[in-house]
Scaffold this motif. Structure first.
Motif, mmCIF file in Angstrom:
data_model
loop_
_atom_site.group_PDB
_atom_site.id
_atom_site.type_symbol
_atom_site.label_atom_id
_atom_site.label_comp_id
_atom_site.label_asym_id
_atom_site.label_seq_id
_atom_site.Cartn_x
_atom_site.Cartn_y
_atom_site.Cartn_z
ATOM 1 N N ASN A 93 34.797 -22.735 65.655
ATOM 2 C CA ASN A 93 35.153 -21.587 64.826
ATOM 3 C C ASN A 93 34.068 -21.362 63.787
ATOM 4 N N SER A 94 33.854 -20.111 63.408
ATOM 5 C CA SER A 94 32.924 -19.860 62.300
ATOM 6 C C SER A 94 33.534 -18.808 61.383
ATOM 7 N N VAL A 95 33.292 -18.995 60.099
ATOM 8 C CA VAL A 95 33.883 -18.109 59.090
ATOM 9 C C VAL A 95 32.788 -17.721 58.109
ATOM 10 N N ILE A 96 32.572 -16.431 57.917
ATOM 11 C CA ILE A 96 31.604 -16.011 56.903
ATOM 12 C C ILE A 96 32.260 -16.200 55.539
ATOM 13 N N ALA A 97 31.572 -16.930 54.668
ATOM 14 C CA ALA A 97 32.099 -17.205 53.321
ATOM 15 C C ALA A 97 31.006 -16.841 52.318
ATOM 16 N N GLY A 98 31.073 -15.642 51.768
ATOM 17 C CA GLY A 98 30.039 -15.197 50.840
ATOM 18 C C GLY A 98 28.694 -15.148 51.532
ATOM 19 N N ASP A 99 27.690 -15.819 50.939
ATOM 20 C CA ASP A 99 26.345 -15.781 51.532
ATOM 21 C C ASP A 99 26.080 -16.952 52.480
ATOM 22 N N HIS A 100 27.138 -17.641 52.894
ATOM 23 C CA HIS A 100 27.014 -18.720 53.882
ATOM 24 C C HIS A 100 27.980 -18.484 55.054
ATOM 25 N N THR A 101 27.743 -19.180 56.141
ATOM 26 C CA THR A 101 28.720 -19.214 57.243
ATOM 27 C C THR A 101 29.163 -20.654 57.427
ATOM 28 N N LEU A 102 30.478 -20.841 57.495
ATOM 29 C CA LEU A 102 31.038 -22.177 57.740
ATOM 30 C C LEU A 102 31.234 -22.341 59.243
ATOM 31 N N TYR A 103 30.686 -23.409 59.782
ATOM 32 C CA TYR A 103 30.864 -23.710 61.206
ATOM 33 C C TYR A 103 31.761 -24.938 61.315
ATOM 34 N N ILE A 104 32.902 -24.756 61.959
ATOM 35 C CA ILE A 104 33.801 -25.882 62.236
ATOM 36 C C ILE A 104 33.544 -26.275 63.688
ATOM 37 N N ALA A 105 33.267 -27.559 63.902
ATOM 38 C CA ALA A 105 32.830 -27.974 65.233
ATOM 39 C C ALA A 105 33.492 -29.286 65.640
ATOM 40 N N GLU A 106 33.711 -29.427 66.951
ATOM 41 C CA GLU A 106 34.286 -30.658 67.487
ATOM 42 C C GLU A 106 33.159 -31.650 67.785
#
Ligand code: FAD
Length: 152
Positions: A116-129
């Motif tokens: 999953n990836s979520v844009i959070a302000g000026d960063h992108t959070l990548y959740i990975a297995e």
């Protein structure tokens, strides 16, 4: 609150240092990151936060998988290099672990698949297995207050 105050406060949170690697069209790219969090045990998930301007951000959208190497206390130079702070081109001899390029001799190498990836302000959070990992002996490289530290 100004940006400097925020950065100074966040810098008071001591972290380890990682190098994230991914491969697109046969070319390996590495980037230093300390925004790395263990998220879940079942399934085994981690999170990284990547700036929107980093080349790595575009590459992760294409590759959907990456490796993380947790650096040891002798790898400060590699951290500075993969943060773009050493302006020279080097040929890096990566190790291969679970089919992916990783930093040799680091404390931990793990391979990950983006869930999953979520844009959070000026960063992108990548959740990975985490698909596999290995642990090697050594002491960690630490980052605190904008400086590298070691456990004493
Ligand atoms: P570039 O800046 O283009 O690449 C970094 C360097 O690595 C360049 O010199 C490039 O030539 C070299 N390189 C890459 N791949 C290879 C290869 N295969 N062979 C040889 N050389 C190669 N930013 C974040 O977004 N998130 C974070 O969590 C984060 N944490 C950081 C922690 C620390 C301690 C530091 C110092 C920086 C951190 N940064 C973080 C900043 C980030 O590392 C830099 O902004 C970085 O330059 C952005 O990477 P890039 O993908 O744009 O790659």
């Amino acid at each position: 609150m100004d940006d400097r105050l925020f950065r100074t406060a966040m810098g008071r949170f001591a972290t380890g240092v990682t190098v994230i690697t991914t491969k697109v069209n046969g070319i390996v790219h590495g980037m230093t990151a300390n925004a790395f969090v263990s998220v879940s045990l079942d399934p085994k998930l981690i999170l990284i936060s990547i700036g929107e301007k980093a080349q790595m951000n575009q590459l992760l959208k294409e590759s959907s998988n990456f490796a993380i190497s947790i650096l040891n206390n002798h790898q400060e130079d590699l951290s500075a290099y993969f943060a773009g702070q050493i302006k020279e081109e080097r040929t890096i001899g990566f190790d291969i672990f679970n089919g992916m390029d990783v930093i040799k001799d680091s404390l931990v190498n793990m391979t990950c698949t983006v869930q999953n990836s979520v844009i959070a302000g000026d960063h992108t959070l990548y959740i990975a297995e985490v698909t596999d990992l290995r642990i090697q002996d050594g002491d960690p490289l630490l980052f605190y207050g904008g400086e590298y530290k070691e456990i004493k």
